[in-house]
Structures are given as C-alpha cells and as structure tokens.
Write an enzyme that holds these catalytic residues in place. Structure first.
Site, PDB file in Angstrom:
ATOM      1  N   LYS A 273       3.735  -8.429   0.529  1.00 48.24           N
ATOM      2  CA  LYS A 273       5.026  -7.940   1.052  1.00 48.24           C
ATOM      3  C   LYS A 273       5.221  -6.565   0.572  1.00 48.24           C
ATOM      4  O   LYS A 273       5.654  -6.198  -0.460  1.00 48.24           O
ATOM      5  CB  LYS A 273       5.973  -8.877   0.369  1.00 48.24           C
ATOM      6  CG  LYS A 273       7.368  -8.932   1.046  1.00 48.24           C
ATOM      7  CD  LYS A 273       8.196  -7.690   1.447  1.00 48.24           C
ATOM      8  CE  LYS A 273       8.904  -7.138   0.239  1.00 48.24           C
ATOM      9  NZ  LYS A 273       9.576  -5.836   0.633  1.00 48.24           N
TER      10      LYS A 273
ATOM     11  N   GLY B 184      10.855  -1.206  -9.374  1.00 47.38           N
ATOM     12  CA  GLY B 184      11.678  -0.696 -10.346  1.00 47.38           C
ATOM     13  C   GLY B 184      12.190  -1.536 -11.420  1.00 47.38           C
ATOM     14  O   GLY B 184      11.792  -2.851 -11.051  1.00 47.38           O
TER      15      GLY B 184
ATOM     16  N   GLU C  81       4.547  -4.288 -12.583  1.00 41.60           N
ATOM     17  CA  GLU C  81       4.036  -2.842 -12.867  1.00 41.60           C
ATOM     18  C   GLU C  81       5.488  -2.014 -12.526  1.00 41.60           C
ATOM     19  O   GLU C  81       5.486  -1.879 -11.393  1.00 41.60           O
ATOM     20  CB  GLU C  81       3.073  -2.378 -12.201  1.00 41.60           C
ATOM     21  CG  GLU C  81       1.920  -3.539 -12.346  1.00 41.60           C
ATOM     22  CD  GLU C  81       1.007  -2.988 -13.738  1.00 41.60           C
ATOM     23  OE1 GLU C  81       1.518  -1.931 -14.465  1.00 41.60           O
ATOM     24  OE2 GLU C  81       0.397  -3.905 -14.131  1.00 41.60           O
TER      25      GLU C  81
ATOM     26  N   CYS D 241       5.130   6.457 -10.660  1.00 40.40           N
ATOM     27  CA  CYS D 241       5.384   6.019 -11.827  1.00 40.40           C
ATOM     28  C   CYS D 241       5.000   6.856 -13.117  1.00 40.40           C
ATOM     29  O   CYS D 241       5.376   6.626 -14.260  1.00 40.40           O
ATOM     30  CB  CYS D 241       4.961   4.471 -11.944  1.00 40.40           C
ATOM     31  SG  CYS D 241       3.070   4.476 -11.561  1.00 40.40           S
TER      32      CYS D 241
ATOM     33  N   GLU E   9      14.835   6.539 -15.158  1.00 39.53           N
ATOM     34  CA  GLU E   9      13.881   6.994 -14.220  1.00 39.53           C
ATOM     35  C   GLU E   9      14.619   7.475 -13.020  1.00 39.53           C
ATOM     36  O   GLU E   9      15.204   6.917 -12.304  1.00 39.53           O
ATOM     37  CB  GLU E   9      12.755   5.784 -13.807  1.00 39.53           C
ATOM     38  CG  GLU E   9      11.697   6.321 -13.144  1.00 39.53           C
ATOM     39  CD  GLU E   9      10.892   5.005 -12.560  1.00 39.53           C
ATOM     40  OE1 GLU E   9      11.401   4.201 -11.956  1.00 39.53           O
ATOM     41  OE2 GLU E   9       9.563   5.165 -12.616  1.00 39.53           O
TER      42      GLU E   9
HETATM   43  P1  NAD Z   1      11.620  -1.399  -5.806  1.00 33.27           P
HETATM   44  O1  NAD Z   1      11.918  -1.990  -7.005  1.00 33.27           O
HETATM   45  O2  NAD Z   1      13.061  -0.862  -5.041  1.00 33.27           O
HETATM   46  O3  NAD Z   1      11.029  -2.225  -4.575  1.00 33.27           O
HETATM   47  C1  NAD Z   1       9.784  -2.701  -4.939  1.00 33.27           C
HETATM   48  C2  NAD Z   1       9.357  -3.906  -3.903  1.00 33.27           C
HETATM   49  O4  NAD Z   1      10.140  -4.617  -4.379  1.00 33.27           O
HETATM   50  C3  NAD Z   1       9.682  -3.467  -2.317  1.00 33.27           C
HETATM   51  O5  NAD Z   1       8.562  -4.047  -1.582  1.00 33.27           O
HETATM   52  C4  NAD Z   1      11.329  -4.373  -2.215  1.00 33.27           C
HETATM   53  O6  NAD Z   1      11.221  -4.653  -1.106  1.00 33.27           O
HETATM   54  C5  NAD Z   1      10.855  -5.397  -3.421  1.00 33.27           C
HETATM   55  N1  NAD Z   1      11.984  -5.955  -3.889  1.00 33.27           N
HETATM   56  C6  NAD Z   1      13.366  -5.522  -3.830  1.00 33.27           C
HETATM   57  N2  NAD Z   1      14.171  -6.356  -4.311  1.00 33.27           N
HETATM   58  C7  NAD Z   1      13.506  -7.557  -4.515  1.00 33.27           C
HETATM   59  C8  NAD Z   1      14.007  -8.807  -5.078  1.00 33.27           C
HETATM   60  N3  NAD Z   1      15.039  -9.213  -5.523  1.00 33.27           N
HETATM   61  N4  NAD Z   1      12.956  -9.635  -5.253  1.00 33.27           N
HETATM   62  C9  NAD Z   1      11.701  -9.418  -4.827  1.00 33.27           C
HETATM   63  N5  NAD Z   1      11.090  -8.344  -4.208  1.00 33.27           N
HETATM   64  C10 NAD Z   1      12.157  -7.283  -3.852  1.00 33.27           C
HETATM   65  O7  NAD Z   1      11.037   0.070  -5.968  1.00 33.27           O
HETATM   66  P2  NAD Z   1      10.565   1.043  -4.908  1.00 33.27           P
HETATM   67  O8  NAD Z   1      11.823   1.964  -4.904  1.00 33.27           O
HETATM   68  O9  NAD Z   1       9.957   0.560  -3.707  1.00 33.27           O
HETATM   69  O10 NAD Z   1       9.273   1.934  -5.722  1.00 33.27           O
HETATM   70  C11 NAD Z   1       9.786   2.839  -6.854  1.00 33.27           C
HETATM   71  C12 NAD Z   1       9.496   2.251  -8.154  1.00 33.27           C
HETATM   72  O11 NAD Z   1       8.244   1.449  -8.351  1.00 33.27           O
HETATM   73  C13 NAD Z   1       9.809   3.020  -9.365  1.00 33.27           C
HETATM   74  O12 NAD Z   1      10.684   2.401 -10.392  1.00 33.27           O
HETATM   75  C14 NAD Z   1       8.569   3.099  -9.936  1.00 33.27           C
HETATM   76  O13 NAD Z   1       8.362   3.582 -11.126  1.00 33.27           O
HETATM   77  C15 NAD Z   1       7.733   2.017  -9.557  1.00 33.27           C
HETATM   78  N6  NAD Z   1       6.119   2.096  -9.430  1.00 33.27           N
HETATM   79  C16 NAD Z   1       5.567   1.597 -10.577  1.00 33.27           C
HETATM   80  C17 NAD Z   1       4.279   1.822 -10.864  1.00 33.27           C
HETATM   81  C18 NAD Z   1       3.364   1.086 -11.904  1.00 33.27           C
HETATM   82  O14 NAD Z   1       1.984   1.342 -11.642  1.00 33.27           O
HETATM   83  N7  NAD Z   1       4.007   0.799 -12.800  1.00 33.27           N
HETATM   84  C19 NAD Z   1       3.454   2.310  -9.540  1.00 33.27           C
HETATM   85  C20 NAD Z   1       4.107   2.733  -8.307  1.00 33.27           C
HETATM   86  C21 NAD Z   1       5.798   2.751  -8.482  1.00 33.27           C
END
Ligand code: NAD
Length: 489
Positions: free
Chosen positions: A174, A228, A249, A283, A384
C-alpha cells in the site's frame, strides 16, 4: 489499465473511486488512478493469504526465489528511465534524485536476490547427542502488509518487497496515495519476472481507507510501515490487537555535528546537501546543525550564501537543484514550524518564505531556510518538520555536543565532522542512533542495516537483519532410535 493488482489481475477499486495525481511542481494532472478501500484491502489480503497457505511461493527453493529477485533487479535497470520519470512526476523531485532512487531499488533486489540465491542460513546446533538431529530453520512469517510513504517511494517499496519475497512471504503493498505510480510499475515488473499470482498484491488508497484496515486485517501476519511517528504509533496499536510482527521505519531529527577542527569547506558542502536535498524531505536529512562556538559565525555565513544560491525548479529543469514540497498542506505545516521557531526566538538567516518567482507560483515551493540561535526546547528543533529548514545550535565542547545530539525523541542517524579520529570514535560510540556518518553524510549500502533507535522505529531494513524481520525461526528436534522416557518410574 486499472491500477490495483489483486490475485494476479489488474482490477479497478470496488467502490469505483478514483484520485487525481498532480505534480507538486506545477499542479499539472499526472493521471487519474483507482483508489481502493476496505473491500479491496480484504480482497488483496485474501489473495495473499491463499497464495501463502496453498500457493507455491513459500515453498519455492531459496535459490529460485533469489533468481527471480535478480531478474527484477535487471528489469528495474531496464526500466530506470520510465521509473525515474514516474517518480519525479508524482513527487516533483529532481530527475537525478529519482534516478538515484531507482538504481538503489535495483541494488536492493540484487542484494537480497544474491543473498538467498547463495544458499540457506539454517543453523545446526551441536547437542552432543549423536542420536539427535537438531536444526533451527528460518521460515517466512506469512502475509506481509507493506505500507510506504511518498518520500523516495520506489526505494521504500523495494526495501520491503525484496526481503519479504526473498524470505518466501506473500504481500499486500500500500504506497502513499500521493505517489502511487512507481508501485504500479514495480508490480508489473514482478509479474513479468514470473512472481506467482497472489504472491504480490497492490492496493492504492489513503491511510484511513486502505492503510488502517490493512494493518488490522486478521489475514495479515506482519505489518511493515515507513512513515511518520504518529502513523507508526497507530499502526503499532492496530497490530497489537493480534500481536502481529511490526517493523517501523519512522522519522528522524538528525544532528549534524561539526567540530572546529573539521575541513570546513567540505562540512559546509555536506551540511547544505543534508539539509536541502529533495527540499529536506528525507528521513535522513541533517536538519539539526550543531556547530562548535569557534566556527559558528563563519560556517553560518557560508551556509547561508550557498543556500541562497540554490535554484528551485521542476523535476525536468536541468538547472534546478531542488524541488517543491509534496503538497499544499505539507508546505503550510513547514511554514507553521518556521513561524513557531521565530516566535520562540530563532533568528532567520535566509529563506523563511515562498519564492517570489512567478514561474514557481503553481508549485508548492519553499525557500531553503536557515534558522540560527536555536535552542533544544523549540518545536522546530524537536519535531520533524520534513522541509527545507535547518536549525543551528551552538556547543562548547564534546560532552555538550553529545548531549545536544541525543536530546531528541528520534534516533535515526547522525553525522560527526572532525579531523580528530579518537574524538570521532568516542562521539560515534555515544550517539543513540541507527547510523553514524564520520566526515560524510547520507551514504548507504544495501548490506548495511538501516533503521532507528528510540522513536525512529523498530526493526531494520537492508542487511541481514532486514531479511530476518521477514523470517520466523523454528527449532526442529529429531531423535533417532526413540525410547520411552520413564520419568515417572
Ligand atoms: P505518513 O505517516 O503520513 O504515511 C505513510 C504511509 O502510511 C502512507 O502510505 C499512508 O497512507 C499510510 N497511513 C497513514 N495513516 C495510516 C494508518 N492509520 N494506518 C496505516 N497506514 C496509514 O508519512 P508520509 O507523510 O507519507 O512520509 C513522510 C514520513 O515518512 C516522514 O516522517 C519520514 O521521516 C518518514 N520516512 C522514514 C524513512 C525511514 O527509513 N525511517 C524513510 C522515508 C520516510
């Protein structure tokens, strides 16, 4: 062609919903895609469950699984231009960054393909009893829900799909609802490489409509999320109801520590890249700059001069060096953090607003921003903000640098700049993070584990532990010449 992939067939969303994907650089329509919901998640989880329980993939010899992954690596390289183009349209990021992400995704498949093709890693403990054959074997966990973000979307999907398949699992992917296209292309390549129907499934949709039902679904054994911190907490809570395996992650607020004895020109150059590459939407971004008192003024002056010169533009503008933020809502969030930092006493050295250039007016651009004289309590230092914003804090000596660096909820990565090798080693040993770079930044290798300490996550991607996350162990004890135990005689 519809964009959900369930049980080996491309299919439209059950509720016939669609979403317009627009390029964040200029608001142009990239495509209209199917948007799945709970019914599609249930269908995909059922397909993945059947493929795991009765299909061939979990029992395919490891060497054969490895060969399929190596084929996928070749296909990713063959399609690198289309993949990079698709990622840049979805994210607005520079084409060069998307090309890097595409090759890193291919490297990830090549690494895990090679690892499992080389043979199995089952251990045979020596029991000292010649009549006992005692083995610890590694088996796939089962059905994996793989949920990925919009930043570096292809690489993030590869980092989950490759080890999940290498270990013999089936999955439902997803991706972020904002950046679905590389996931669609990846599924096409998996099918072309010969992945059996149902072993890999794709559902597009939002976190609420698709992500949440997927992490709660009873057919799912493991949930791996990159996203996040707030989403991580929600996914972990949802997975707890059935004690699912969880890999998280999450975010970072990564300290970049520069001592006065470092090669300053090089350190400024890397600090600039770490803060502003991909508009700070990584990230691994070095978003907290910690400078030793003696070099603070000169360092900030040079950093600001170079930050002001960064040319913003769309993904295919050859002269642009950084792109837009992902969405209007995200830009507003970044603006609120900058306003909050200024209200709390930070000093704006450059940026702090949208660019005035009319050519950029339709995109979600924000100027590279340096906030000086920051202190650990400010929200822009603690949270962040995931934008082109670097905060600068000062330190006197090594203990203060370490204390400031560790004063965060997060623990993803850190960098240390010094010519004193002993100091670099001492500081690296005290930082509570998953990756430390010494006199370098943002470097990665598929064989080296990546992941966070503290609230940056749970578990690892890449490396041997990246594979182990997708495996269960089983101890199989076989006795030859069994006889009664006679315990109660
Ligand atoms: P997000 O948390 O908003 O969304 C991530 C994914 O989770 C999306 O596919 C979203 O649709 C899904 N999601 C949202 N709510 C959910 C729920 N309640 N249950 C299940 N799935 C859900 O993050 P984003 O804005 O897409 O990405 C940015 C974040 O990702 C930043 O915090 C960044 O640090 C992190 N990130 C971490 C790494 C790492 O390797 N640690 C790498 C890239 C990005």
């Amino acid at each position: 062609m519809p964009e959900l992939f369930i049980g080996g067939r491309w299919t439209a969303a059950a509720a016939a919903r669609v979403r317009d994907i627009r390029c964040p650089a200029d608001g142009s329509l990239v495509a209209t895609v199917d948007e799945g919901g709970p019914e599609d998640v249930a269908a995909a989880a059922t397909a993945a469950r059947e493929a795991f329980d009765t299909g061939s993939w979990p029992h395919t010899p490891a060497a054969e699984r490895g060969r399929l992954l190596l084929r996928v690596a070749d296909l990713l390289e063959r399609e690198r231009s289309a993949l990079a183009h698709a990622e840049s349209l979805d994210t607005g990021q520079r084409l060069a960054e998307s090309e890097y992400g595409t090759l890193a995704a291919a490297d990830c498949f090549r690494y895990y393909g090679g690892l499992v093709a080389a043979g199995n890693s089952d251990r045979i403990p020596d029991t000292g009893d010649p009549e006992v054959d005692s083995r610890v074997v590694h088996e796939p966990v089962g059905v994996c829900a793989l949920i990925t973000p919009w930043s570096r979307p292809l690489l993030r999907s590869a980092a989950k799909v490759a080890p999940a398949l290498a270990a013999g699992n089936t999955f439902v992917l997803k991706p972020s609802e904002l950046t679905p296209h590389t996931a669609v292309l990846l599924m096409r390549l998996l099918a072309e490489a010969g992945l059996p129907a149902g072993a890999g499934n794709l559902v597009l949709g939002t976190g609420t409509e698709a992500g949440a039902p997927l992490s709660l679904d009873e057919r799912v054994d493991l949930v791996s999320l990159t996203g996040g911190l707030v989403t991580g907490r929600r996914v972990m809570a949802a997975a707890a109801t059935a004690v699912k395996r969880v890999v998280l992650e999450l975010g970072g607020k990564n300290p970049n520590i520069v001592f006065a004895d470092s090669d300053l020109d090089t350190a400024v150059d890397h600090a600039l890249t770490a803060a502003f590459q991909n508009a700070g939407q990584l990230c691994s971004a070095g978003s907290r700059l910690l400078l030793q008192d003696e070099i603070h003024d000169r360092f900030v002056e040079e950093l600001v001069a170079r930050a002001r010169a960064i040319r913003l533009g769309g993904p295919f503008d050859q002269d642009a060096r950084s792109g837009p933020l992902i969405s209007a809502a995200h830009r507003e969030r970044v603006e609120a953090y900058v306003a909050g930092g200024l209200a709390e006493g930070a000093v704006l050295r450059c940026g702090g607003s949208r660019p005035g250039d009319a050519v950029l007016a339709e995109g979600f651009f924000y100027l590279p921003t340096v906030l000086d004289e920051c202190t650990p309590g400010m929200s822009v230092v603690r949270d962040e903000c995931f934008g082109p914003v670097v905060t600068v804090e000062r330190f006197r000596d090594e203990p203060e640098a370490v204390a400031l660096a560790n004063d965060t909820l997060y623990g993803l990565n850190a960098a240390v700049w010094t010519e004193d090798a002993a100091r670099a080693t001492r500081v690296a040993a005290r930082l509570r993070v998953g990756t430390v770079w010494i006199n370098d930044l943002l470097a990665r290798h598929p064989a080296a584990e990546w992941g966070g300490w503290k609230q940056s996550g749970l578990g690892r991607e890449f490396g041997l532990r990246g594979l182990a996350e997708y495996q269960e162990t089983k101890h199989v004890w076989r006795r030859y010449g069994t006889r009664p135990r006679r315990w109660f005689e």
